[in-house]
Design a protein around this motif. Structure first.
Motif, PDB file in Angstrom:
ATOM      1  N   ILE A  72     -21.782 -15.326  48.036  1.00 32.03           N
ATOM      2  CA  ILE A  72     -20.668 -15.738  48.893  1.00 32.03           C
ATOM      3  C   ILE A  72     -19.499 -16.142  48.003  1.00 32.03           C
ATOM      4  O   ILE A  72     -19.666 -16.940  47.079  1.00 32.03           O
ATOM      5  N   ASP A  73     -18.340 -15.568  48.243  1.00 32.74           N
ATOM      6  CA  ASP A  73     -17.145 -16.047  47.552  1.00 32.74           C
ATOM      7  C   ASP A  73     -16.959 -17.523  47.888  1.00 32.74           C
ATOM      8  O   ASP A  73     -17.127 -17.933  49.041  1.00 32.74           O
ATOM      9  N   PHE A  74     -16.584 -18.299  46.880  1.00 38.56           N
ATOM     10  CA  PHE A  74     -16.511 -19.750  47.106  1.00 38.56           C
ATOM     11  C   PHE A  74     -15.532 -20.106  48.216  1.00 38.56           C
ATOM     12  O   PHE A  74     -15.757 -21.042  48.983  1.00 38.56           O
ATOM     13  N   THR A  75     -14.434 -19.352  48.324  1.00 37.38           N
ATOM     14  CA  THR A  75     -13.451 -19.651  49.366  1.00 37.38           C
ATOM     15  C   THR A  75     -13.984 -19.343  50.764  1.00 37.38           C
ATOM     16  O   THR A  75     -13.398 -19.775  51.760  1.00 37.38           O
ATOM     17  N   ASP A  76     -15.107 -18.607  50.848  1.00 37.76           N
ATOM     18  CA  ASP A  76     -15.730 -18.318  52.139  1.00 37.76           C
ATOM     19  C   ASP A  76     -16.945 -19.197  52.410  1.00 37.76           C
ATOM     20  O   ASP A  76     -17.557 -19.092  53.481  1.00 37.76           O
ATOM     21  N   PHE A  77     -17.314 -20.035  51.457  1.00 34.35           N
ATOM     22  CA  PHE A  77     -18.534 -20.830  51.610  1.00 34.35           C
ATOM     23  C   PHE A  77     -18.344 -21.957  52.625  1.00 34.35           C
ATOM     24  O   PHE A  77     -19.187 -22.168  53.501  1.00 34.35           O
ATOM     25  N   HIS A  78     -17.249 -22.697  52.516  1.00 33.45           N
ATOM     26  CA  HIS A  78     -16.970 -23.761  53.475  1.00 33.45           C
ATOM     27  C   HIS A  78     -16.241 -23.183  54.688  1.00 33.45           C
ATOM     28  O   HIS A  78     -15.428 -22.270  54.558  1.00 33.45           O
ATOM     29  N   ARG A  79     -16.507 -23.745  55.859  1.00 40.05           N
ATOM     30  CA  ARG A  79     -15.925 -23.257  57.099  1.00 40.05           C
ATOM     31  C   ARG A  79     -14.713 -24.093  57.512  1.00 40.05           C
ATOM     32  O   ARG A  79     -14.633 -25.276  57.210  1.00 40.05           O
ATOM     33  N   LEU A  80     -13.802 -23.459  58.226  1.00 39.02           N
ATOM     34  CA  LEU A  80     -12.811 -24.206  58.988  1.00 39.02           C
ATOM     35  C   LEU A  80     -13.468 -24.644  60.293  1.00 39.02           C
ATOM     36  O   LEU A  80     -14.452 -24.037  60.734  1.00 39.02           O
ATOM     37  N   PRO A  81     -12.943 -25.692  60.934  1.00 40.82           N
ATOM     38  CA  PRO A  81     -13.682 -26.293  62.053  1.00 40.82           C
ATOM     39  C   PRO A  81     -13.809 -25.398  63.280  1.00 40.82           C
ATOM     40  O   PRO A  81     -14.881 -25.355  63.891  1.00 40.82           O
ATOM     41  N   GLY A  82     -12.726 -24.680  63.650  1.00 38.42           N
ATOM     42  CA  GLY A  82     -12.794 -23.877  64.860  1.00 38.42           C
ATOM     43  C   GLY A  82     -13.299 -24.706  66.034  1.00 38.42           C
ATOM     44  O   GLY A  82     -12.894 -25.857  66.227  1.00 38.42           O
ATOM     45  N   SER A  83     -14.220 -24.144  66.786  1.00 38.85           N
ATOM     46  CA  SER A  83     -14.820 -24.873  67.907  1.00 38.85           C
ATOM     47  C   SER A  83     -16.184 -25.457  67.556  1.00 38.85           C
ATOM     48  O   SER A  83     -16.848 -26.029  68.413  1.00 38.85           O
ATOM     49  N   SER A  84     -16.591 -25.313  66.267  1.00 37.59           N
ATOM     50  CA  SER A  84     -17.913 -25.812  65.841  1.00 37.59           C
ATOM     51  C   SER A  84     -17.793 -26.608  64.549  1.00 37.59           C
ATOM     52  O   SER A  84     -18.328 -26.212  63.505  1.00 37.59           O
ATOM     53  N   PRO A  85     -17.097 -27.756  64.570  1.00 36.29           N
ATOM     54  CA  PRO A  85     -16.887 -28.508  63.331  1.00 36.29           C
ATOM     55  C   PRO A  85     -18.156 -29.146  62.768  1.00 36.29           C
ATOM     56  O   PRO A  85     -18.149 -29.621  61.636  1.00 36.29           O
ATOM     57  N   GLU A  86     -19.237 -29.133  63.553  1.00 36.99           N
ATOM     58  CA  GLU A  86     -20.492 -29.689  63.032  1.00 36.99           C
ATOM     59  C   GLU A  86     -21.093 -28.795  61.956  1.00 36.99           C
ATOM     60  O   GLU A  86     -21.998 -29.214  61.226  1.00 36.99           O
ATOM     61  N   LYS A  87     -20.586 -27.561  61.826  1.00 38.53           N
ATOM     62  CA  LYS A  87     -21.064 -26.627  60.812  1.00 38.53           C
ATOM     63  C   LYS A  87     -20.104 -26.669  59.620  1.00 38.53           C
ATOM     64  O   LYS A  87     -18.970 -26.215  59.724  1.00 38.53           O
ATOM     65  N   ASP A  88     -20.567 -27.168  58.501  1.00 35.54           N
ATOM     66  CA  ASP A  88     -19.706 -27.341  57.331  1.00 35.54           C
ATOM     67  C   ASP A  88     -19.573 -26.086  56.484  1.00 35.54           C
ATOM     68  O   ASP A  88     -18.587 -25.935  55.763  1.00 35.54           O
ATOM     69  N   ASN A  89     -20.580 -25.227  56.515  1.00 38.72           N
ATOM     70  CA  ASN A  89     -20.570 -24.085  55.590  1.00 38.72           C
ATOM     71  C   ASN A  89     -21.133 -22.845  56.270  1.00 38.72           C
ATOM     72  O   ASN A  89     -21.525 -22.889  57.446  1.00 38.72           O
ATOM     73  N   THR A  90     -21.172 -21.751  55.528  1.00 38.45           N
ATOM     74  CA  THR A  90     -21.600 -20.471  56.091  1.00 38.45           C
ATOM     75  C   THR A  90     -23.044 -20.114  55.732  1.00 38.45           C
ATOM     76  O   THR A  90     -23.446 -18.963  55.883  1.00 38.45           O
ATOM     77  N   LEU A  91     -23.813 -21.081  55.267  1.00 40.78           N
ATOM     78  CA  LEU A  91     -25.233 -20.837  55.026  1.00 40.78           C
ATOM     79  C   LEU A  91     -25.949 -20.545  56.338  1.00 40.78           C
ATOM     80  O   LEU A  91     -25.675 -21.175  57.361  1.00 40.78           O
ATOM     81  N   GLU A  92     -26.892 -19.608  56.289  1.00 42.13           N
ATOM     82  CA  GLU A  92     -27.750 -19.337  57.434  1.00 42.13           C
ATOM     83  C   GLU A  92     -28.953 -20.284  57.378  1.00 42.13           C
ATOM     84  O   GLU A  92     -29.290 -20.824  56.322  1.00 42.13           O
ATOM     85  N   PRO A  93     -29.607 -20.520  58.515  1.00 40.02           N
ATOM     86  CA  PRO A  93     -30.775 -21.411  58.518  1.00 40.02           C
ATOM     87  C   PRO A  93     -31.815 -21.004  57.481  1.00 40.02           C
ATOM     88  O   PRO A  93     -32.201 -19.834  57.395  1.00 40.02           O
ATOM     89  N   GLY A  94     -32.230 -21.954  56.677  1.00 40.18           N
ATOM     90  CA  GLY A  94     -33.262 -21.694  55.675  1.00 40.18           C
ATOM     91  C   GLY A  94     -32.755 -21.189  54.346  1.00 40.18           C
ATOM     92  O   GLY A  94     -33.523 -21.111  53.385  1.00 40.18           O
ATOM     93  N   GLU A  95     -31.492 -20.818  54.243  1.00 36.13           N
ATOM     94  CA  GLU A  95     -30.962 -20.340  52.974  1.00 36.13           C
ATOM     95  C   GLU A  95     -30.817 -21.489  51.976  1.00 36.13           C
ATOM     96  O   GLU A  95     -30.461 -22.615  52.342  1.00 36.13           O
ATOM     97  N   LEU A  96     -31.041 -21.171  50.725  1.00 29.34           N
ATOM     98  CA  LEU A  96     -30.989 -22.153  49.644  1.00 29.34           C
ATOM     99  C   LEU A  96     -30.008 -21.676  48.574  1.00 29.34           C
ATOM    100  O   LEU A  96     -30.051 -20.504  48.168  1.00 29.34           O
ATOM    101  N   ILE A  97     -29.141 -22.567  48.127  1.00 33.26           N
ATOM    102  CA  ILE A  97     -28.235 -22.236  47.025  1.00 33.26           C
ATOM    103  C   ILE A  97     -29.042 -22.180  45.733  1.00 33.26           C
ATOM    104  O   ILE A  97     -29.739 -23.131  45.385  1.00 33.26           O
ATOM    105  N   THR A  98     -28.938 -21.075  45.021  1.00 36.29           N
ATOM    106  CA  THR A  98     -29.678 -20.912  43.768  1.00 36.29           C
ATOM    107  C   THR A  98     -28.771 -20.958  42.539  1.00 36.29           C
ATOM    108  O   THR A  98     -29.242 -21.205  41.435  1.00 36.29           O
TER     109      THR A  98
END
Length: 214
Positions: A72-98
């Protein structure tokens, strides 16, 4: 992201309780976002390191539970709030940063990180700027710029970067880059000061980066 309304449980906060509303939108919002906010959330991202990683165009490697990997490009890793500000990033469930990877260094001679706080003892910036310049033959051949304290994520200043490439490093060009960087800012009731502060901070960070020799 950081917002006092998140911690004050008597106030509404869509990040803490989705659908409850944003107390800061019409409340005390002097320290809140001027870019990328929505009616659901106006909080800002507090990190210093992430602002620098955005300026350097880092990438994030992640692995899914099934073993598959993606970058993931770093500028795409964090999310803008939109209508779901409870989601901070673009990780999918269960994904781990390596890993977090940086490209080959471009700004080895001219770089600066500027952090403006109400008091030097405070941890979080009102405005921060990460600036890097690559200069060859008196001309800027590459630029990395990002701001903190202005959005739900580290804010990459792509239009200012593009403007600087091919220019001579000068205060005049730095001021125009700063103007371009802030021209789309959307202020709230109490944070209009972030536009002139941010403009001057960008100019100062670029001047400090240009003056620095590693």
């Amino acid at each position: 992201t950081r917002c006092p309304y998140f911690f004050e449980t008597s106030m509404p906060c869509n990040k803490r309780e989705p659908g409850s509303g944003c107390g800061a939108l019409e409340g005390a919002n002097a320290k809140h976002a001027i870019f990328g906010w929505s009616k659901s959330c106006v909080a800002t991202h507090p990190s210093d390191m992430c602002v620098a990683l955005a300026a350097l165009e880092a990438t994030v490697s992640v692995q899914a539970p099934d073993g598959s990997e993606r970058t993931i490009d770093f500028t795409d890793f964090h999310r803008l709030p939109g209508s779901s500000p409870e989601k901070d990033n673009t990780l999918e469930p269960g994904e781990l940063i390596t890993a977090i990877d940086l490209p080959k260094p471009q700004f080895t001679e001219h770089y600066h990180y500027l952090k403006i706080r109400e008091r030097s003892s405070y941890a979080f910036a009102l405005i921060s700027v990460a600036a890097g310049l690559k200069i060859r033959g008196g001309i800027i051949t590459d630029a990395g710029l990002a701001m903190g304290g202005v959005a739900h994520k580290p804010w990459k200043l792509t239009n200012a970067e593009a403007y600087l490439i091919g220019k001579k490093p000068s205060t005049t060009h730095f001021e125009e880059a700063a103007r371009l960087a802030l021209e789309d800012a959307q202020t709230l009731a109490h944070n209009e000061y972030k536009v002139p502060m941010g403009t001057k901070a960008i100019v100062r960070a670029l001047e400090q980066a240009y003056a620095k020799k590693a």
